[in-house]
Design a protein around this motif. Structure first.
Motif, short mmCIF file in Angstrom:
data_model
loop_
_atom_site.label_atom_id
_atom_site.label_comp_id
_atom_site.label_asym_id
_atom_site.label_seq_id
_atom_site.Cartn_x
_atom_site.Cartn_y
_atom_site.Cartn_z
N SER A 1 0.85 -1.19 0.00
CA SER A 1 0.00 0.00 0.00
C SER A 1 0.88 1.24 0.00
CB SER A 1 -0.91 0.02 1.23
OG SER A 1 -1.52 1.29 1.36
N ILE A 2 0.47 2.25 -0.75
CA ILE A 2 1.25 3.48 -0.81
C ILE A 2 1.13 4.29 0.47
CG2 ILE A 2 1.13 3.65 -3.32
CD1 ILE A 2 -1.12 5.67 -2.99
N ALA A 3 0.21 3.88 1.35
CA ALA A 3 0.07 4.57 2.63
C ALA A 3 1.16 4.18 3.62
CB ALA A 3 -1.30 4.28 3.23
N VAL A 28 5.83 7.34 -7.58
CA VAL A 28 4.86 6.40 -7.04
C VAL A 28 3.55 6.57 -7.80
CG1 VAL A 28 3.60 5.65 -5.00
CG2 VAL A 28 5.95 6.47 -4.76
N TYR A 29 3.06 5.44 -8.35
CA TYR A 29 1.83 5.45 -9.13
C TYR A 29 0.77 4.63 -8.43
CZ TYR A 29 4.43 7.29 -13.16
OH TYR A 29 5.17 8.07 -14.00
N ASN A 30 -0.46 5.04 -8.58
CA ASN A 30 -1.63 4.22 -8.24
C ASN A 30 -2.30 3.88 -9.56
OD1 ASN A 30 -3.82 2.94 -7.20
ND2 ASN A 30 -4.60 4.68 -6.02
N GLY A 31 -2.00 2.68 -10.05
CA GLY A 31 -2.41 2.37 -11.42
C GLY A 31 -1.56 3.18 -12.36
N THR A 32 -2.21 4.02 -13.16
CA THR A 32 -1.49 4.90 -14.07
C THR A 32 -1.41 6.33 -13.54
OG1 THR A 32 -3.56 5.38 -15.25
CG2 THR A 32 -2.21 3.54 -16.07
N GLN A 33 -1.97 6.57 -12.35
CA GLN A 33 -1.98 7.93 -11.79
C GLN A 33 -0.72 8.17 -10.95
OE1 GLN A 33 -5.24 8.75 -9.16
NE2 GLN A 33 -4.69 10.92 -8.90
N ILE A 35 1.15 9.60 -8.10
CA ILE A 35 0.77 10.07 -6.76
C ILE A 35 1.79 11.07 -6.23
CG2 ILE A 35 0.26 9.36 -4.40
CD1 ILE A 35 -1.76 8.41 -6.49
#
Length: 312
Positions: A1-3, A28-33, A35
């Motif tokens: 998790s990015i958290a 750091v990406y969340n999917g293609t977004q 972050i």
């Protein structure tokens, strides 16, 4: 998790060419977004190794110097930062780590310890046979067997008849060939012997015949009862792929014993007996101080004037 906090490790594949460093970007990406993004500048240090085996006298002298120069509290490795380069200096005392050092890409390696007549390195006493050494020597090595037992800390050291050098083309047993060869240094050229298991031509060729001693460990191919040499099968089975930039064998007569095997990069060696505790430190310090091969040689010879080098 990015958290969650995450530790990212980066390995430098080659030393930085200057102290400007290399800019590394972490995204750091969340999917293609995307972050978040951060950038950091890294300097990849040049790698150095002080390897201390049996008989090595310079470990404390080297550590005293490194402790005075290190940029932080680390000692494995010591990190030394200079105006033109950064160095990671490892001080190790085992065969496993010695192999890593000799195989390190573009590393600087100093071995401080006994030469063992060219059999290889040792990191513990009372070794029973040739295979127990870190074998980094010639295929056939002339060994003072009684000296290994009485003075080098290996009282049970044994060589089987099958390990004696032999001309494999002759019917006589234990009769290796010998011829002279040259060790070309920057200061002088030395003469020594090379041994073979097949007939040789050219140079000063001698066909050696075994003389049996009163005790088996007094068998010899040449020399005298007081100073005998038994030519035995040794080899370099424990030598990793040679990748060092500069290597120094701070061990007695290492040029005659190891010149042909350490034929990579620049090889610093001794021309005779050595015993000074400050030579390994002088070698490493000279490199950290940015000196060329001639400057390094001047510094180590200022401690003990028995050293030379050859660039392969």
């Amino acid at each position: 998790s990015i958290a969650n906090d995450t530790t990212v490790y980066v390995e430098g594949l080659s030393p930085s060419v200057n102290m400007d460093g290399e800019t590394i970007t972490l995204r750091v990406y969340n999917g293609t977004q995307l972050i978040c993004e951060d950038k950091v500048k890294l300097i990849v240090a040049q790698t150095m190794f002080g390897i201390f085996g049996d008989g090595g006298a310079g470990e404390s002298t080297l550590r005293t110097y490194l402790n005075a120069e290190k940029k932080d509290q680390r000692t494995d490795p010591y990190v030394i930062k200079k105006a033109t380069a950064c160095y990671s200096v490892f001080v190790w005392t085992s065969e496993k780590l010695a192999k890593i050092a000799l195989g390190a890409e573009e590393g600087y390696v100093a071995y401080d310890g006994h030469s063992n007549f060219g059999i290889g390195f040792t990191f513990s006493g009372n070794l029973a046979n040739i295979a127990a050494f870190m074998n980094v020597g010639e295929a056939l090595v002339p060994i003072n067997w009684p000296y290994m037992r009485d003075h080098q800390g290996h009282p049970n050291f044994w060589i089987e008849d099958a390990e004696y050098g032999d001309d494999t083309t002759s019917t006589e047993q234990y009769d290796p060939w010998r011829k002279t060869r040259s060790i070309v240094g920057s200061l002088q050229t030395l003469s020594t012997y090379e041994f073979f298991s097949t007939p040789q031509t050219g140079g000063d060729v001698a066909h050696l015949h075994l003389t049996r001693g009163a005790n088996k460990y007094e068998d010899y191919h040449y020399g005298t009862v007081v100073s005998p040499r038994i030519v035995a099968k040794c080899g370099a089975a424990d030598m990793p792929t040679r990748r060092w930039k500069k290597a120094f064998l701070n061990s007695c007569d290492s040029g005659r014993y190891y010149y042909r095997i350490f034929n990579h990069g620049t090889f610093f060696y001794t021309r005779g007996d050595c015993s000074a505790s400050g030579t390994t430190k002088a070698f490493i310090k000279a490199i950290i101080d940015g000196k060329d091969n001639g400057g390094i040689l001047n510094d180590v010879n200022a401690v003990e004037n028995v050293n030379d080098y050859h660039s392969f």
